[in-house]
Scaffold this active site. Structure first.
Site, PDB file in Angstrom:
ATOM      1  N   SER A 289       0.927  -1.176  -0.068  1.00 23.13           N
ATOM      2  CA  SER A 289      -0.155  -0.072   0.066  1.00 23.13           C
ATOM      3  C   SER A 289       0.988   1.113  -0.102  1.00 23.13           C
ATOM      4  CB  SER A 289      -0.964   0.076   1.359  1.00 23.13           C
ATOM      5  OG  SER A 289      -0.082   0.608   2.420  1.00 23.13           O
ATOM      6  N   ASP A 290       0.409   2.298  -0.268  1.00 24.59           N
ATOM      7  CA  ASP A 290       1.331   3.723   0.052  1.00 24.59           C
ATOM      8  C   ASP A 290       0.929   3.803   1.527  1.00 24.59           C
ATOM      9  OD1 ASP A 290       2.487   5.853  -0.191  1.00 24.59           O
ATOM     10  OD2 ASP A 290       1.697   6.646  -1.676  1.00 24.59           O
ATOM     11  N   TRP A 291       1.636   4.869   1.866  1.00 22.11           N
ATOM     12  CA  TRP A 291       1.660   5.154   3.293  1.00 22.11           C
ATOM     13  C   TRP A 291       0.233   5.314   3.989  1.00 22.11           C
ATOM     14  CZ3 TRP A 291       6.426   6.267   6.490  1.00 22.11           C
ATOM     15  CH2 TRP A 291       6.116   6.533   7.856  1.00 22.11           C
TER      16      TRP A 291
END
Ligand code: BGC
Length: 745
Positions: A289-291
């Site tokens: 995932s992104d952050w």
């Protein structure tokens, strides 16, 4: 360090070797999955969930900083609750973490360490938009290779790069991190990065992460993280190709983006993460995932809480959770409730373990943790020279009135003026990893070093980048009056382009243009050296400066690169990978637009245009000058017809008609005149960068196949359609010669 290499993986090793002798195993991939399954079969549900959890360090990192690993992290690693870290850097530091994982946890599964190595680890290369301006994928591949070498020598296995998001809106600050507006150029750059980082993974390469999947660059209004909403056709034909190219080049990971598309957040989109990625593209690696992008689905209004978000993302096909802790804290409960099947978790764990095996971490978890290698491989002359070469080739000459450039060597005094002239921080751009100011050569330093005692270099800051004060103008004017020529270093600070750095104006910030206006009054020629991470609407400079050199944020060796180009030691050859608008009001403006029913015509009222603006941009896509001139002639075709069984050769003659040797990017565009859906006025289909000596002429060939003419047609199939096509060849997307051919059934 060697003694640490002999690590006991008792449980794992026994399990693995058992499988290695199984007779049915015939391919490397089968062997790999057998090893993966052998580990998986030993794991508890908690241990499996731990592999899907990635946490960030971000405290006092770096090979130079010695930090103890906090006990709280050690304990979590021991308990098998962490599969990966980001921002844990340095041979020694990562060694400490890896030791806990592989010696103190039950199954001794190694950690994988990721970092944003976007345009350099310690030696900073030009920002990706600048690298794209080289139009040299092989150079970008080399640059990625060197960046990987430095990072891998400091414990890093995995870079969160390349960012391949197509961007048609320069207000978006992250346009700097990508390759611009074009899917063809963007795809070649995506693949080049992946090849450069990953090599064949045998020689301490690092794995790539193609991001941000998908469509992140389509943020409405150019505002970072904003909603994305375009048609499926535009998505497939314009935005998706670079991700696909990255996957086809063998990228082992992708990052799911923050944005929603058409109402579905990418981090929870089964359509993106499974239907397209796995089913259409057959992607075998894993997706991170992104952050906190899983957690952010609550704000999107797509998940009711963190647990619900985890359920959606995992079921959609998102394997690793960066920093939201949704998987860590909720997956077990979700399995117990029957909302997530353990088999789905198994599949994600498999994908992650597979990469850990491929990186050789099960065989030697400390492969990347050698202090000696760290000392030997970082900031070597070879790497610095490579960054210098890329920097010079990334510069785009936007104007060269009266051929003032290259600079004459007999100027007695050169005034270097502007807030970026002595800056050593801004040339690093955003995402400089461990790049530091102290290692950077500023433009002022580069020029001073270059001219030695042959000319005097005067300096004045003039003004700050954004500050409204004009107090420094007087000194700058005095210095200019005293000099023969002005090198004016203006643009943006590095923290005006990058994540969360969107702007609503594309003008030079602050009073920089006012400074330029005052300097013009001195009557001394102005050579503007621009630093910026996005297209700027530098209309006044275009009208009044003698010359303009776009240098983006060029990295560690900026000053030397600028000096060598200004003095003609290297003749600029970069071309714009993105359109420069005249004003933000033209945005979105891109070369591969549609014609509309009323194509813009200045003389006809009822056509598509603005009342108060010309139709054209300030500088078109593909634009860039040289110190020499090139003449194009005779665009000929090997045949006027083509079918899906044969191909067509387009030939053009290009002659260097100036007095310098120079490189030219010869560009090929195509227009499909009538389709079952409307087609762009031009699409880049090929380019070649050639070197021509002064006076030399070469014939340049391009081959067009039927497959190059495919698009998402009315029936949503990716195919070509018979009919007439125009073909254009030229020095940029506007100045072209043309011809025609027909595609037959
Ligand atoms: C960015 C990513 C980056 C990640 C990890 C996020 O905020 O969007 O591009 O890889 O942080 O640093």
């Amino acid at each position: 360090m060697k003694k640490y290499f002999v690590v006991l993986f008792s449980v794992v090793v026994i399990a693995i070797s058992g499988f290695e002798h199984t007779p049915q195993i015939n391919s490397e991939e089968d062997k790999l999955s057998a090893r993966v399954d052998s580990v998986l079969s030993l794991m508890t549900l908690d241990e499996k969930i731990g592999q899907l959890n990635q946490l960030s360090f971000g405290i006092g990192w770096g090979p130079t900083v010695k930090v103890a690993v906090p006990d709280e992290y050690k304990q979590q690693i021991r308990e098998g609750k962490i599969g990966s870290f980001l921002n844990a850097i340095g041979a020694e530091f990562t060694y400490e973490l890896q030791k806990v994982a592989t010696q103190e946890s039950r199954l001794k599964i190694p950690l994988i360490f990721g970092l944003d190595v976007i345009h350099g680890f310690k030696t900073t290369f030009p920002v990706p938009l600048g690298e794209a301006a080289t139009w040299q994928p092989e150079l970008v591949e080399m640059s990625a290779h060197y960046q990987a070498l430095e990072a891998a020598s400091a414990g890093i296995h995995w870079t969160f790069s390349p960012m391949v998001d197509i961007a048609r809106d320069p207000r978006w600050g992250r346009i700097m991190e990508g390759s611009g507006e074009d899917p063809y150029l963007g795809s070649l750059m995506a693949a080049a990065h992946v090849r450069g980082y990953q090599g064949n993974l045998s020689n301490l390469n690092i794995i790539a992460c193609v991001k941000h999947y998908a469509g992140y660059g389509g943020a409405e209004g150019g505002r970072d993280y904003n909603t994305v909403d375009f048609s499926e056709r535009t998505f497939r034909d314009i935005y998706l190709p670079p991700y696909k190219a990255g996957v086809e080049a063998g990228a082992h990971t992708l990052m799911a983006s923050f944005n929603e598309i058409g109402g579905i957040p990418a981090s929870g989109s089964k359509y993106l993460l499974t239907d397209i990625l796995r089913d259409e593209w057959n992607f075998k690696g894993f997706v991170v995932s992104d952050w906190n992008s899983i957690g952010e689905m609550i704000n999107h209004g797509f998940a009711s809480d963190l647990k619900h978000a985890g359920e959606i993302s995992l079921n959609a096909g998102l394997d690793m959770d960066m920093e939201s802790r949704s998987y860590l804290n909720h997956l077990k409960e979700l399995v117990a409730e029957g909302k997530v099947k353990e088999a789905v978790i198994d599949e994600s764990v498999r994908r992650i373990l597979r990469i850990k095996f491929m990186l050789g971490l099960f065989d030697d978890p400390f492969r990347y943790c050698s202090k000696e290698r760290e000392q030997k491989n970082i900031m070597t002359n070879e790497i610095k020279n490579a960054s210098l070469d890329v920097a010079k080739r990334s510069f785009v000459l936007l104007k060269n009135g009266d051929n003032i450039l290259p600079l004459k060597k007999d100027y007695k005094k050169i005034a270097v003026i502007g807030p970026l002239a002595k800056s050593k921080l801004d040339p690093l751009g955003e995402w400089n990893a461990l790049g530091i100011e102290e290692d950077v050569t500023s433009v002022f330093e580069g020029l001073k070093k270059y001219v030695g005692d042959k000319s005097e270099i005067l300096y004045a800051e003039g003004c700050k980048i954004t500050d409204p004060s004009k107090d420094g103008f007087k000194e700058a004017i005095d210095k200019a009056n005293d000099a023969d020529v002005i090198i004016l270093c203006v643009g943006e600070s590095r923290s005006m382009s990058g994540e969360a750095y969107s702007r609503s104006s594309l003008d030079l910030p602050g009073v920089q243009e006012d400074l330029a206006k005052e300097l013009l009054k001195t009557g001394k020629p102005i050579i503007a050296v621009l630093m910026n991470g996005r297209p700027l609407s530098v209309n006044w400079l275009n009208d009044n400066a003698e010359a303009i050199l776009e240098t983006w944020f060029a990295g560690t060796i900026t000053g030397d690169a600028v000096a060598q180009v200004l003095f003609g030691e290297y003749n600029p050859s970069g071309k714009l990978p993105v359109t420069f608008p005249r004003t933000v009001g033209q945005v979105p403006i891109y070369y591969n637009h549609k014609n509309t029913g009323r194509p813009g015509n200045e003389k006809n009222r009822y056509t598509s245009k603005y009342l108060d603006l010309p139709l054209t941009p300030l500088y078109p896509f593909g634009y860039g000058l040289s110190y020499t001139t090139f003449n194009y002639s005779d665009v000929t075709l090997s045949n006027s017809k083509i079918t899906n069984k044969d191909s067509l050769v387009v030939t053009v003659k290009v002659k260097n008609t100036g007095k310098y040797d120079g490189e030219e990017v010869v560009q090929l565009y195509v227009q499909d005149l009538v389709g079952s859906v409307t087609r762009p006025v031009k699409e880049l289909k090929g380019f070649k960068k050639i070197l021509l000596k002064s006076g030399e002429e070469k014939s340049v060939d391009f081959i067009i196949h039927e497959k190059d003419l495919r698009f998402t047609a009315a029936d949503m199939k990716f195919k070509s359609e018979p009919g007439l096509f125009k073909v254009f060849v030229g020095t940029n997307s506007v100045d072209v010669l043309e011809n025609k051919f027909e595609l037959e059934e």
